[in-house]
Design a protein around this motif. Structure first.
Motif, short mmCIF file in Angstrom:
data_model
loop_
_atom_site.label_atom_id
_atom_site.label_comp_id
_atom_site.label_asym_id
_atom_site.label_seq_id
_atom_site.Cartn_x
_atom_site.Cartn_y
_atom_site.Cartn_z
N MET A 1 0.95 -1.04 -0.09
CA MET A 1 -0.04 0.00 0.26
C MET A 1 0.73 1.27 0.17
SD MET A 1 -2.91 0.87 2.75
CE MET A 1 -2.46 2.22 3.56
N GLU A 2 0.80 2.17 -1.15
CA GLU A 2 1.55 3.45 -0.89
C GLU A 2 0.51 5.01 -0.56
OE1 GLU A 2 2.81 6.71 -4.80
OE2 GLU A 2 3.02 4.30 -4.83
N SER A 3 1.58 5.29 0.96
CA SER A 3 1.18 6.62 0.96
C SER A 3 1.42 7.45 0.59
CB SER A 3 1.78 6.26 2.56
OG SER A 3 1.13 7.36 2.99
N ASN A 4 0.93 8.35 0.62
CA ASN A 4 1.40 10.07 0.06
C ASN A 4 1.20 10.82 1.35
OD1 ASN A 4 -1.63 10.40 1.31
ND2 ASN A 4 -1.60 12.07 -0.40
N TYR A 5 2.24 10.61 2.56
CA TYR A 5 2.85 10.80 3.30
C TYR A 5 4.05 10.33 3.82
CZ TYR A 5 -2.22 12.64 4.50
OH TYR A 5 -2.99 12.90 5.18
N THR A 6 4.59 10.94 4.13
CA THR A 6 6.02 11.51 4.67
C THR A 6 6.25 11.96 6.25
OG1 THR A 6 7.87 11.86 4.21
CG2 THR A 6 6.40 13.57 4.46
N LYS A 7 7.30 10.80 6.52
CA LYS A 7 7.17 11.75 8.45
C LYS A 7 8.63 13.28 8.27
CE LYS A 7 9.92 8.33 10.46
NZ LYS A 7 10.46 8.12 11.56
N ILE A 8 8.32 13.23 9.08
CA ILE A 8 8.92 14.95 9.59
C ILE A 8 9.35 15.67 9.93
CG2 ILE A 8 7.97 15.99 7.31
CD1 ILE A 8 6.66 18.04 9.97
N TYR A 9 9.21 14.77 11.58
CA TYR A 9 9.32 14.75 12.77
C TYR A 9 9.31 13.45 13.70
CZ TYR A 9 10.56 15.98 17.75
OH TYR A 9 11.10 16.29 18.70
N SER A 10 11.01 12.91 14.00
CA SER A 10 10.51 12.40 15.13
C SER A 10 11.43 12.84 16.92
CB SER A 10 10.99 10.68 14.81
OG SER A 10 11.11 9.62 15.74
N GLY A 11 10.83 12.18 17.58
CA GLY A 11 11.40 12.89 18.27
C GLY A 11 10.07 13.34 20.08
N ASN A 12 10.55 13.91 21.21
CA ASN A 12 10.24 14.20 22.38
C ASN A 12 8.81 14.68 22.19
OD1 ASN A 12 10.15 17.14 23.04
ND2 ASN A 12 12.10 16.58 22.43
N ARG A 13 8.03 14.67 23.18
CA ARG A 13 7.35 14.69 22.84
C ARG A 13 6.63 16.31 23.14
NH1 ARG A 13 2.06 11.81 23.89
NH2 ARG A 13 3.37 10.23 24.66
N PHE A 14 7.14 16.76 23.20
CA PHE A 14 6.77 18.96 24.12
C PHE A 14 7.59 18.94 22.59
CE2 PHE A 14 8.41 16.73 28.35
CZ PHE A 14 7.18 16.99 28.83
N THR A 15 8.39 19.04 21.60
CA THR A 15 9.08 19.13 20.94
C THR A 15 7.66 18.87 19.75
OG1 THR A 15 11.36 19.63 21.54
CG2 THR A 15 10.67 19.74 19.05
N ALA A 16 7.30 18.16 19.91
CA ALA A 16 6.22 17.58 18.70
C ALA A 16 4.98 18.06 19.00
CB ALA A 16 6.25 16.11 18.67
N GLN A 17 4.78 18.27 20.15
CA GLN A 17 3.61 19.42 20.03
C GLN A 17 3.27 20.77 19.83
OE1 GLN A 17 2.64 18.55 24.95
NE2 GLN A 17 1.31 17.66 24.43
N ARG A 18 4.57 21.22 19.62
CA ARG A 18 4.90 22.87 19.08
C ARG A 18 4.41 22.64 17.99
NH1 ARG A 18 10.37 25.55 21.03
NH2 ARG A 18 9.36 26.90 20.11
N ILE A 19 5.39 21.36 17.52
CA ILE A 19 5.40 21.59 15.70
C ILE A 19 3.97 21.64 15.34
CG2 ILE A 19 6.55 19.79 13.49
CD1 ILE A 19 9.18 19.18 15.15
N GLU A 20 2.90 20.49 15.93
CA GLU A 20 1.79 20.08 15.70
C GLU A 20 1.43 21.83 15.43
OE1 GLU A 20 -2.13 17.42 16.66
OE2 GLU A 20 -0.66 17.93 18.55
N GLU A 21 1.39 22.03 16.85
CA GLU A 21 0.52 23.28 16.84
C GLU A 21 1.00 24.65 15.73
OE1 GLU A 21 1.28 27.68 19.80
OE2 GLU A 21 0.38 24.65 20.36
#
Length: 77
Positions: A1-21
């Motif tokens: 199955m092909e996806s058109n999504y790509t990973k841009i970040y992997s790491g701690n929860r706090f940084t991820a929440q800032r990026i998401e916001e």
């Protein structure tokens, strides 16, 4: 199955929440993957590291990476 999504970040929860916001502020709807939470909800013991992965649509990757790099640079200061 092909996806058109790509990973841009992997790491701690706090940084991820800032990026998401910030992504949401510019109209990018990220997908957040939390393996430890998925395992917990499935009833498995999990290593709770608090690390998350953020995925965006391939066509939004360049715009999203600008945000990721900006937040990473702020953390180095």
């Amino acid at each position: 199955m092909e996806s058109n999504y790509t990973k841009i970040y992997s790491g701690n929860r706090f940084t991820a929440q800032r990026i998401e916001e910030k992504l949401n502020e510019v109209g990018i709807a990220p997908i957040i993957k939390d393996e430890s939470e998925s395992a917990r909800l499935a009833g498995f013991a999990a290593n709770i590291t608090g690390e998350l992965e953020i995925y965006v649509r391939e066509d939004e990757k360049e715009k999203a990476m600008i945000i990721v790099r900006a937040i990473a640079a702020q953390q180095k200061d």
